[in-house]
Design a protein around this motif. Structure first.
Motif, PDB file in Angstrom:
ATOM      1  N   UNK A 120       0.815  -1.187   0.121  1.00 41.15           N
ATOM      2  CA  UNK A 120       0.099   0.051   0.011  1.00 41.15           C
ATOM      3  C   UNK A 120       0.953   1.134   0.107  1.00 41.15           C
ATOM      4  N   UNK A 121       0.574   2.329  -1.021  1.00 41.71           N
ATOM      5  CA  UNK A 121       1.458   3.435  -0.826  1.00 41.71           C
ATOM      6  C   UNK A 121       1.621   4.096   0.416  1.00 41.71           C
ATOM      7  N   UNK A 122       2.827   4.323   0.954  1.00 41.40           N
ATOM      8  CA  UNK A 122       2.853   5.095   2.227  1.00 41.40           C
ATOM      9  C   UNK A 122       2.533   6.453   2.268  1.00 41.40           C
ATOM     10  N   UNK A 123       1.490   6.878   2.781  1.00 35.10           N
ATOM     11  CA  UNK A 123       1.394   8.748   2.821  1.00 35.10           C
ATOM     12  C   UNK A 123       2.533   9.430   3.080  1.00 35.10           C
ATOM     13  N   UNK A 131       6.648   5.072  -5.513  1.00 35.34           N
ATOM     14  CA  UNK A 131       5.791   3.832  -4.832  1.00 35.34           C
ATOM     15  C   UNK A 131       5.570   3.060  -6.186  1.00 35.34           C
TER      16      UNK A 131
END
Lengths: 245, 245
Positions: A120-123, A131
């Motif tokens: 999951x892309x890390x904010x 990403x």
């Protein structure tokens, strides 16, 4: 008494339109020149070692400048903190020979490029890494990167439409290692063509995702054909780590 | 068929005015409600476990909502990525009992607070940690934090002018450990007063910098007097790490 100064500068490039001065866009160079003038007491011009693009970061950009101001060299870094925005930090200042020039005196540079390899892309990494939708093989990217080490004609990895310069450059070392959710490339070279690191990374990611193999990567480099290489990796993963003199 | 959903949400709070909806300011709740409506096909209301302030971050905020939409639960996280800004990521989605409420069902929460303890402020941490002018003693802060563990009247660490609520809360565990240039606090508790973590950190930093000692910290807690405690640590170091049910 005129002094020549070498300043080491770290910056988060997210909110800037790159290093080099432009009309109608805020750049690192403009901010440095305008704000540092306050501590030197006169207008200053800074020369940067590398022209980072919009969104590209630096841990160790180097700028040189000349000043007739009276501030002691060992007070410059602290004084700079009071005039610069938090996104730009002078980490070191030293007096150097009058012949020193941040760009022309540089012998080599190290760039980092970071991939966010989490599912999951890390904010918190959105402005600091690229990403990928799938998890790349860092060992395969490391192995392929070794094929770029040495003196090569890097025409396959130069910016499309770039100025006609000698495309031969020397990469002294290259690596890719995992670091938690990140995969981090390091490229140490005596010089880099415009977009060369981002273009190398775009193609090495193709290796990491299994779209091409190490031999394909070597063949792309040997072809000197930009059309054979992968995409230009986005700017936010790139860091000017260090400039060596 | 109405479902009750529990979504886990990570966000970089830098550019938002906190979690809770406000007139004339962009909040996490507003963005979630407006954007998630697109994947459910109807207006949605989300309830959050914790009301993070402007600039405060989350790795594991939890929101609950009800939907009559047809999207399968296991597709929600990916679908949310296509409608939410990169700064807000739904990391998990599950269907839960209709009685579940993100805030009222929560049994405990874990908050992190990060200090940038480097000699020079790191420009990449400016929105993600509190930089201190001097290096704090993490072991001393860890030791003092143990005095806050247990059930206490936390009036000394509540927000000045906050609503009159019962000031007794239970901290189940607290720690402070070094992690490279960072010092990271963790507070696990059954509930927290408004600004309680940031007020605890402000006073623990006084311990870390040697302005007061561990006994002074315990005495401030026992005094129940907000005027005796230290400053409210700035918001950007605070993270809602996890909500436990």
């Amino acid at each position: 008494m005129e002094r020549t100064l070498k300043l080491t500068v770290a910056y988060d490039g997210t909110e800037f339109h790159g290093f080099q001065r432009q009309a109608n866009a805020l750049t690192i160079q403009q901010v440095l020149e305008e704000r540092l003038a306050k501590i030197f007491g006169h207008p200053v011009k800074v020369a940067g070692a590398g022209r980072t693009d919009a969104g590209v970061h630096a841990y160790g950009q180097v700028v040189s400048l000349r000043t007739t101001g009276s501030i002691p060299t060992d007070r410059i870094a602290l004084a700079a903190r009071s005039v610069l925005p938090d996104a730009i930090v002078v980490t070191a200042a030293e007096e150097v020979d009058a012949a020193f020039h941040a760009r022309f005196s540089a012998k080599s540079k190290i760039y980092y490029y970071r991939l966010d390899t989490g599912p999951v892309p890390d904010p918190f990494l959105r402005n600091y890494a690229w990403h990928l939708a799938d998890e790349p093989d860092a060992a395969a990217m490391h192995a392929a990167a070794q094929r770029a080490v040495g003196e090569h004609d890097f025409s396959a990895f130069r910016a499309a439409g770039g100025a006609p310069v000698n495309p031969v450059r020397t990469i002294l070392a290259a690596s890719c290692r995992r670091d938690g959710p990140l995969a981090e490339f390091s490229f140490w070279g005596t010089g880099f063509l415009y977009h060369m690191v981002r273009n190398l990374v775009g193609t090495l990611v193709d290796v990491g995702l299994g779209r091409i193999n190490e031999e394909d990567f070597a063949a792309i480099l040997a072809s000197r054909d930009r059309n054979k290489a992968g995409i230009t990796a986005p700017p936010q993963g790139l860091y000017l780590k260090q400039v060596l003199y």
